[in-house]
Design an enzyme around this catalytic site. Structure first.
Site, mmCIF file in Angstrom:
data_model
loop_
_atom_site.group_PDB
_atom_site.id
_atom_site.type_symbol
_atom_site.label_atom_id
_atom_site.label_comp_id
_atom_site.label_asym_id
_atom_site.label_seq_id
_atom_site.Cartn_x
_atom_site.Cartn_y
_atom_site.Cartn_z
ATOM 1 C CB SER A 114 34.887 50.113 36.192
ATOM 2 O OG SER A 114 34.968 50.673 37.243
ATOM 3 C CG HIS A 135 35.477 47.628 31.986
ATOM 4 N ND1 HIS A 135 34.223 47.028 32.471
ATOM 5 C CD2 HIS A 135 36.402 47.882 33.065
ATOM 6 C CE1 HIS A 135 34.550 47.071 33.644
ATOM 7 N NE2 HIS A 135 35.640 47.364 33.958
ATOM 8 C CD GLU A 147 31.640 45.301 30.582
ATOM 9 O OE1 GLU A 147 30.678 44.763 30.811
ATOM 10 O OE2 GLU A 147 32.197 46.084 31.069
ATOM 11 C CG ASN A 185 31.615 46.760 37.250
ATOM 12 O OD1 ASN A 185 31.826 45.861 37.906
ATOM 13 N ND2 ASN A 185 32.700 47.666 36.813
#
Length: 289
Positions: A114, A135, A147, A185
């Site tokens: 992540s 991800h 992702e 993130n």
């Protein structure tokens, strides 16, 4: 399909891949962790049957496609190996060196990190052009986003595989650059950290901060509830990586987060974080007090 790690993320990735029709080998460090991960998969399948989302025969077929193991050698014939171990770069690099020597050379590798650099992991393998980031979000069985992260070394064929995989799994896919935190993130972590600092500074109580963002911004859960859900240890690890990469104060761990992690209070998975989960309903704690 191979999935290294059958914990918080790995068991979900293994399950959805098996539900999509692939045979999955999932590897863990020890039998206790492996049994726990497989147990979570079996419970999820049981719930799906109870809710009428799966026939029992289909659930049995999904479980039969998942082969748990403690031995990397069982990954040898996999076409794609997805890593979902602890968010620690050195641990991931050591794992990839070992797996790379075992798995057939034409296979593709993907990391579910992540926050850590995909390129650094690709570099320790003998197939960097066949390496990418995939991800998934927690829980992988529910969250719709994937992702697809292309490192500098990633070939078109590997990137295309990532998008095809996402489509097969019914995910919404986005292309993300190999920067710390990727897209989600990169934006979400400082938001959660700011919420912690806001509580420290007396801007609002835990409940009021969470309620405010749910009712005022239409978020499904407040930032402090979300932090507990993500795992405060994971949040702290990502914050450290991003603070080191970007050198900005807003990525630094707030004192409250550091204190909770040092106390072993990681949120939902330990039963206590910004909320205490031991009762019927979560109750806010007072970690900054």
């Amino acid at each position: 399909m191979g999935v290294v790690g059958c914990g918080l993320m790995g068991h979900g990735i293994a399950q959805i891949c098996a539900q999509a029709g692939w045979d999955v080998v999932t590897r863990e460090l020890d039998q206790e962790r492996l049994d726990a991960g497989i147990g979570k998969i079996e419970k999820q399948l049981e719930r799906a049957v109870e809710k009428g989302k799966l026939e029992q025969s289909d659930a049995d077929a999904v479980r039969a496609r998942i082969s748990p193991t403690l031995d990397y050698a069982d990954l040898a014939d996999c076409d794609l190996v997805i890593e979902a171990i602890t968010e620690d770069l050195e641990a991931k690099l050591a794992m990839w060196r070992e797996v790379d020597a075992i798995v057939k050379p034409e296979a593709f590798f993907a990391t579910n990190t992540s926050s850590l650099p995909v390129a650094a992991q690709a570099d320790v393998t003998g197939r960097p052009e066949r390496f990418l980031g995939l991800h998934f979000f927690n829980p992988a069985q529910v969250m719709p986003l994937l992702e697809v992260v292309r490192a500098q070394q990633t070939a078109d064929e590997a990137a295309d595989l990532g998008f095809a995989l996402g489509e097969k799994l019914g995910k919404t896919t986005v292309a993300a650059g190999d920067n710390r935190g990727f897209i989600v993130n990169r934006l979400l972590v400082p938001y959660m950290l700011d919420a912690i600092r806001a509580h420290e500074q007396g801007v609002g109580s835990i409940e009021d901060i969470d309620t405010g963002m749910k009712a005022g911004a239409s978020h499904p859960m407040g930032p402090l509830t979300l932090a507990d859900f993500v795992g405060l240890d994971t949040l702290a690890s990502i914050a450290d990586v991003m603070a080191d990469a970007y050198g900005e104060e807003r990525f630094a761990q707030p004192d409250t987060l550091r204190g909770l992690v040092e106390a072993g209070d990681y949120g939902r998975k330990t039963g206590r974080g910004f909320y205490d989960y031991s009762g019927e309903k979560p109750v806010a704690t007072d970690p900054a007090g």
